[in-house]
Design an enzyme around this catalytic site. Structure first.
Site, mmCIF file in Angstrom:
data_model
loop_
_atom_site.group_PDB
_atom_site.id
_atom_site.type_symbol
_atom_site.label_atom_id
_atom_site.label_comp_id
_atom_site.label_asym_id
_atom_site.label_seq_id
_atom_site.Cartn_x
_atom_site.Cartn_y
_atom_site.Cartn_z
ATOM 1 N N HIS A 34 -2.817 0.820 7.156
ATOM 2 C CA HIS A 34 -3.107 0.954 5.734
ATOM 3 C C HIS A 34 -2.840 2.389 5.267
ATOM 4 O O HIS A 34 -2.995 3.335 6.040
ATOM 5 C CB HIS A 34 -4.576 0.579 5.506
ATOM 6 C CG HIS A 34 -5.009 0.653 4.071
ATOM 7 N ND1 HIS A 34 -4.375 -0.028 3.067
ATOM 8 C CD2 HIS A 34 -6.033 1.334 3.476
ATOM 9 C CE1 HIS A 34 -4.987 0.225 1.915
ATOM 10 N NE2 HIS A 34 -5.982 1.052 2.140
ATOM 11 N N CYS A 89 0.810 -1.223 0.000
ATOM 12 C CA CYS A 89 0.000 0.000 0.000
ATOM 13 C C CYS A 89 0.841 1.269 0.000
ATOM 14 O O CYS A 89 0.398 2.308 -0.501
ATOM 15 C CB CYS A 89 -0.989 0.004 1.157
ATOM 16 S SG CYS A 89 -0.277 -0.340 2.777
#
EC number: 3.4.19.12
Length: 390
Positions: free
Chosen positions: A190, A105
């Site tokens: 994230h 990510c």
């Protein structure tokens, strides 16, 4: 095992590894990916009272946060329970790729920003990748990124600590200034990107099926106002915010282009008055200056003082020449500064990407042959006892 011990092949073919949210790491990651003139700067808050004019132009924002609730199934990213309105057709002016593998990510967020910023200079490989994947759906773009050996090798070379190279699970991260305390657990962190494109601000969450339009903006300089509510709305989140801004190379290049623009206008006016002026002016710089760069200079509007001086001496050859000369001198100085900065960045890039594996393996083998390795390993816990690592 440290990422330095891994060969280029192992970095490119092994699993994507976890990365810290250190702004220097993100700056290096962008440079190695082929992005020029950009850096990551940590932003501590994004409330209504703050503006970030001192940072200059902000190309995008990377938001790192702890995932909320059950993340074992259909990951939705930020505001997991919020029902976004589905869109019938993906926006054709927004580049967006899905995250299809764990731990990618960070690189995905960077690519989702820089590939939406025509103001940023990107290398030939990145340009070709953008052109090749532009017509692909987000999931396919994500697969292409995940299987791109160069992207993965660069990403994995950024791992800071020995265990980062082979551990795939995301760590718990607690913010402490610009550093992160890492504790392994099942909690997941994230990255999400926010970027302005053609008057709209987009939330680019690789775990969501499509980009989300979170609002418009009238002033490109303060486009991030549309993202304030989205980022600040959840309570109790541990998060880190990184603004992607211009680095010194980018600032210098903008000023070089400003000077080239003024120099061009002065020379055009001198040609109109007396073409023979060039015979007495031998000093010059041979630097390409495209129409696209000129349009950016006009759009930025940072050369107002020089333009005013040009208007005041519009018919005076001597004063026009005096206005042209310092432009040339400043361009030369800035070009030299950029050359030094690029050399330093290239040395650092070589240090990060150099394959140290052979040296370390040979060194460890020699220690083993001498019978010294066992004692060194036995004393290692005592060496690190009481130390706190961030």
């Amino acid at each position: 095992m440290s990422s330095l011990l891994l060969s280029h092949k192992e970095r490119a073919e092994g699993p994507w590894v976890k990365l810290q949210s250190d702004p220097n790491l993100f700056t290096a990651l962008m440079y190695d990916l082929g992005v020029r003139g950009a850096k990551a700067t940590e932003v501590f808050v994004l409330d209504q009272q703050d503006n970030f004019d001192e940072l200059g132009q902000i190309f995008g924002i990377v938001f790192l946060f702890k995932m909320i609730g059950d993340v074992s199934g259909d990951l939705r990213g930020l505001n997991k329970d919020v029902e976004y309105e589905p869109i019938e057709e993906l926006p054709k002016n927004v580049y967006f790729a899905n995250q299809v593998v764990e731990n990618a990510c960070a690189t995905l967020a960077i690519l989702n920003i820089v590939l939406n910023c025509p103001q940023l200079e990107i290398g030939q490989e990145l340009k070709e990748f953008k052109d090749f994947t532009w017509e692909l759906p987000p999931a396919t773009r994500g697969c292409t990124i995940a299987n791109h050996p160069t992207f993965r090798q660069i990403h994995n070379s950024m791992a800071r600590h020995p265990e980062d190279a082979l551990i795939v699970e995301e760590p718990v991260r607690k913010k402490k200034k610009s550093e992160i305390v890492e504790e392994l657990s099942n909690e997941v962190y994230h990255y999400i990107a926010y970027v302005p494109v053609d008057g709209q601000v987009w939330q680019l969450d690789g775990l969501f099926p499509h980009p989300v339009n979170i609002g418009g903006y009238d002033d490109l300089k303060h486009w991030y106002d549309s993202a304030r509510g989205i980022i600040n709305e959840p309570e109790g989140l541990e998060y880190v915010l990184l603004a992607i801004t211009k680095d010194q190379l980018g600032i210098n290049q903008d000023r070089i282009n400003d000077c080239l623009y003024i120099k061009k206008l002065v020379e055009e006016r001198l040609d109109e008055i007396n073409r023979s002026w060039r015979e007495a002016n031998f000093e010059d710089v041979d630097v390409p200056f495209t129409e696209e760069e000129q349009a950016k200079v006009i759009d930025r509007g940072n050369a107002g003082m020089e333009l005013l001086n040009l208007s005041l001496c519009h018919d005076d050859i001597e004063k026009l020449e005096q206005l042209r000369s310092p432009m040339i001198g400043e361009i030369k100085v800035l070009l030299e500064d950029n050359e030094r900065e690029i050399k330093l960045k290239e040395v650092e890039k070589e240090r990060r990407s150099f394959d140290y594996g052979f040296f370390f393996r040979e060194f460890i083998s020699i220690l083993h042959e001498r019978g010294e390795l066992r004692d060194l390993l036995a004393s290692a816990p005592e060496m690190y006892e009481g130390e706190e690592r961030y």
